[in-house]
Motif scaffolding. Structure first.
Motif, PDB file in Angstrom:
ATOM      1  N   ILE A 149      43.842  40.403  42.886  1.00  0.00           N
ATOM      2  CA  ILE A 149      43.381  39.914  41.464  1.00  0.00           C
ATOM      3  C   ILE A 149      44.670  39.854  40.720  1.00  0.00           C
ATOM      4  CG2 ILE A 149      42.360  41.487  39.728  1.00  0.00           C
ATOM      5  CD1 ILE A 149      40.786  41.858  42.395  1.00  0.00           C
ATOM      6  N   LYS A 150      43.947  38.357  40.420  1.00  0.00           N
ATOM      7  CA  LYS A 150      44.643  37.658  39.424  1.00  0.00           C
ATOM      8  C   LYS A 150      44.314  38.361  38.055  1.00  0.00           C
ATOM      9  CE  LYS A 150      44.109  33.432  41.770  1.00  0.00           C
ATOM     10  NZ  LYS A 150      44.246  31.204  41.203  1.00  0.00           N
ATOM     11  N   GLU A 151      45.852  38.699  37.674  1.00  0.00           N
ATOM     12  CA  GLU A 151      45.564  38.889  36.448  1.00  0.00           C
ATOM     13  C   GLU A 151      45.833  38.217  35.526  1.00  0.00           C
ATOM     14  OE1 GLU A 151      46.581  42.142  36.239  1.00  0.00           O
ATOM     15  OE2 GLU A 151      47.147  42.691  37.934  1.00  0.00           O
ATOM     16  N   ARG A 191      34.203  38.029  35.623  1.00  0.00           N
ATOM     17  CA  ARG A 191      35.797  38.141  35.325  1.00  0.00           C
ATOM     18  C   ARG A 191      35.595  38.595  33.530  1.00  0.00           C
ATOM     19  NH1 ARG A 191      35.874  33.166  37.923  1.00  0.00           N
ATOM     20  NH2 ARG A 191      35.711  32.536  36.862  1.00  0.00           N
ATOM     21  N   TYR A 229      41.552  43.001  48.540  1.00  0.00           N
ATOM     22  CA  TYR A 229      41.675  41.492  47.372  1.00  0.00           C
ATOM     23  C   TYR A 229      43.238  41.229  46.681  1.00  0.00           C
ATOM     24  CZ  TYR A 229      36.319  40.861  48.895  1.00  0.00           C
ATOM     25  OH  TYR A 229      35.303  41.149  49.254  1.00  0.00           O
ATOM     26  N   MET A 250      39.277  47.213  44.034  1.00  0.00           N
ATOM     27  CA  MET A 250      39.166  45.884  44.171  1.00  0.00           C
ATOM     28  C   MET A 250      40.327  45.110  45.077  1.00  0.00           C
ATOM     29  SD  MET A 250      35.736  44.329  44.256  1.00  0.00           S
ATOM     30  CE  MET A 250      35.983  43.060  44.961  1.00  0.00           C
ATOM     31  N   LYS A 251      41.855  45.986  44.654  1.00  0.00           N
ATOM     32  CA  LYS A 251      42.807  45.946  44.977  1.00  0.00           C
ATOM     33  C   LYS A 251      42.514  46.546  46.210  1.00  0.00           C
ATOM     34  CE  LYS A 251      45.549  44.529  41.140  1.00  0.00           C
ATOM     35  NZ  LYS A 251      46.834  44.998  40.495  1.00  0.00           N
ATOM     36  N   ASP A 289      39.616  46.786  38.569  1.00  0.00           N
ATOM     37  CA  ASP A 289      40.507  45.714  39.634  1.00  0.00           C
ATOM     38  C   ASP A 289      41.539  46.244  40.217  1.00  0.00           C
ATOM     39  OD1 ASP A 289      40.714  43.428  37.499  1.00  0.00           O
ATOM     40  OD2 ASP A 289      42.646  43.785  36.192  1.00  0.00           O
ATOM     41  N   ARG A 323      35.662  43.009  33.664  1.00  0.00           N
ATOM     42  CA  ARG A 323      35.894  43.250  34.597  1.00  0.00           C
ATOM     43  C   ARG A 323      37.146  44.317  33.657  1.00  0.00           C
ATOM     44  NH1 ARG A 323      40.757  38.852  36.460  1.00  0.00           N
ATOM     45  NH2 ARG A 323      42.059  40.236  36.573  1.00  0.00           N
TER      46      ARG A 323
END
Length: 213
Positions: free
Chosen positions: A211-213, A193, A209, A204-205, A201, A196
């Motif tokens: 992804i929390k901003e 985290r 997945y 992974m999206k 991001d 990254r």
């Protein structure tokens, strides 16, 4: 000093550049050639999309965690080429835990070991397994090809057996080794985290997945 080295190592873990010395090993270790790479990737995509049904194979939290770790790990060309060794520690597992090992879950675990994931498993070692594990071994064996099955070793509580396959210098103290420079999954994810970036991001999206901003 170790903490400084650890920070450098975690930052390098997210490096997806293709280093020439690793690319030279790719044909020998994993059969990858630049001329056939695109076709191989397309073949993998076709296999994953024609056979995976999320309604038929619901993913449990443990499997989701393992899959996320594999996805992040295999972003690195270093991991793709050199592969990895897995130790599965079943200490504390009871019949109650084993009862959750359905054929679906067994299949999902096998998929993470390379059946439906582009990871290179050098070997897997099961330790601290109890007598009743043998009852469930056939669940895994039915999904695993003979070549891969030869890479899976059951050691029970015999650490000397484990050390015959993995150098004690690479094993933590709990497995009779001398390596003290290892980290937990929690620390690993924390560092991921931290280091990254937008590319991470985005990738992974793209594979599904959130992804929390």
């Amino acid at each position: 000093m170790f903490e400084q080295f650890l920070e450098i190592a975690f930052e390098a873990e997210l490096d997806t550049s293709e280093h020439p010395e690793l690319m030279a090993l790719a044909p020998e270790l994993c059969g990858e050639h630049p001329a056939t790479r695109a076709a191989a990737i397309q073949e993998l995509r076709d296999m994953v999309y024609g056979t995976w049904d999320p309604n038929e194979y619901p993913v449990e939290d443990l499997v989701k965690t393992g899959m996320a770790i594999m996805e992040i790990g295999t972003r690195s060309p270093k991991m793709q080429i050199l592969g990895g060794t897995c130790i599965v520690d079943l200490e504390g597992v009871t019949l109650k835990h084993a009862a959750t090992l359905t054929p679906t879950i067994a299949y999902q675990i096998v998929c993470m070991m390379g059946l439906a994931h582009p990871c290179r498993l050098k070997s897997a070692h099961v330790v601290n397994n109890n007598w009743f594990l043998g009852t469930f071994v056939y669940l895994f064996k039915r999904f695993i090809d003979p070549k891969t099955w030869k890479r899976i070793h059951f050691h029970g509580h015999d650490l000397k057996s484990l050390q015959q396959h993995i150098d004690p210098e690479c094993l933590p103290v709990r497995y009779g080794g001398t390596c003290r420079n290892h980290v937990t999954i929690a620390t690993w994810l924390e560092k991921i985290r931290k280091y990254r970036d937008e590319k991470f991001d985005k990738e992974m999206k793209e594979i599904g997945y959130i992804i929390k901003e």
